[in-house]
Design an enzyme around this catalytic site. Structure first.
Site, PDB file in Angstrom:
ATOM      1  N   HIS A 104       0.827  -1.202   0.000  1.00 51.39           N
ATOM      2  CA  HIS A 104       0.000   0.000   0.000  1.00 51.39           C
ATOM      3  C   HIS A 104       0.867   1.260   0.000  1.00 51.39           C
ATOM      4  CE1 HIS A 104      -3.179   2.589   2.242  1.00 51.39           C
ATOM      5  NE2 HIS A 104      -3.581   2.436   0.991  1.00 51.39           N
ATOM      6  N   HIS A 141      -1.983  11.243  -2.009  1.00 53.42           N
ATOM      7  CA  HIS A 141      -3.280  10.728  -1.588  1.00 53.42           C
ATOM      8  C   HIS A 141      -4.279  11.844  -1.313  1.00 53.42           C
ATOM      9  CE1 HIS A 141      -6.303   9.380   1.359  1.00 53.42           C
ATOM     10  NE2 HIS A 141      -6.274   8.246   0.681  1.00 53.42           N
TER      11      HIS A 141
END
Length: 256
Positions: free
Chosen positions: A17, A59
């Site tokens: 991730h 992000h």
């Protein structure tokens, strides 16, 4: 519901991730290098557009959490963004680490025979444009690779935003797509089918026997995020999930 005729799944079971989870500053090349040092062959990352159209990794909409910048990232040019420190927030060891462009990440992945899951993360109001430009950039960058090694495997494009995936499909229909879910709303599988997705990617707690069976019967590959506990991994593997996205590159052997 029609059943899709899908090719073999080219991606590994374990996906790191944002590069290396929480062990390095997320979405930076430093994180990719650390994840690779732990043996991971595939990485998830978040991609958005700068104001002047450069695809880069981040992000959040804002810069404050993961850099020394401020304001909305998508409203700033790449020249300014590329000069920010995206590592010091994590630890002193990574001070000076820059934001990563998708071009730099593609070069690293291809040189080291690694694979990528690019989550399209649009600045609000730019869903269609971001989906299109990320897909075009990915298609261009991976078309330069030669041979059949892992680094030349086309990236998996995913998003929570159907509009972004629709634009990605129009721009680069050859690239595989997956729809992300943090809740299984009415019509979830039908939407993924309409978008021509090969995969559905769910928050790991959403997967149970019913949802897994529905997705598999519809011909989808199944992915789960973010799997950081052994009990959760064992449950998902028993259900038949294809790939698991984890922060714990230090806990889960990527070949498991």
């Amino acid at each position: 519901m029609p059943v899709l005729d899908l090719p073999p799944w080219p991606y590994p079971r374990w996906i790191a991730h944002r590069g290396a989870g929480r062990l390095a500053p997320e979405n930076t090349l430093a994180a990719f290098r650390l994840g690779a040092a732990h043996g991971y062959r595939m990485f998830e990352c978040d991609a958005k557009l700068s104001a002047d159209g450069v695809v880069f990794l981040l992000h959040d909409d804002g810069l404050a959490r993961t850099s020394n910048g401020s304001g909305i990232a998508g409203e700033q040019d790449w020249d300014a963004l590329s000069q920010l420190d995206a590592g010091a927030w994590h630890s002193r060891a990574y001070a000076g680490e820059p934001l990563a462009s998708l071009g730099a990440v593609a070069a690293y992945c291809q040189a080291n025979r690694l694979m990528l899951n690019i989550e399209i993360k649009p600045t609000p109001g730019h869903e269609g444009q971001t989906g299109r430009e990320v897909a075009l950039a990915a298609a261009r960058l991976w078309s330069r690779a030669d041979g059949n090694a892992a680094g030349t495997t086309p990236p998996l494009l995913t998003s929570f935003q159907p509009e972004a995936l629709a634009s990605a499909r129009e721009a680069a229909p050859e690239l595989p797509r997956g729809l992300l879910f943090d809740a299984l709303w009415t019509g979830w599988l039908e939407t993924a089918l309409t978008l021509g997705c090969v995969a559905v990617v769910c928050e790991h707690g959403l997967w149970d026997l019913s949802s897994m069976t529905q997705a598999q019967n519809a011909g989808f590959r199944t992915l789960a995020y973010t799997v950081n506990d052994e009990w959760a991994a064992q449950r998902l593997i028993a259900l038949g999930v294809d790939s698991l996205i984890t922060d714990r590159v230090d806990l889960f052997p990527p070949s498991a």
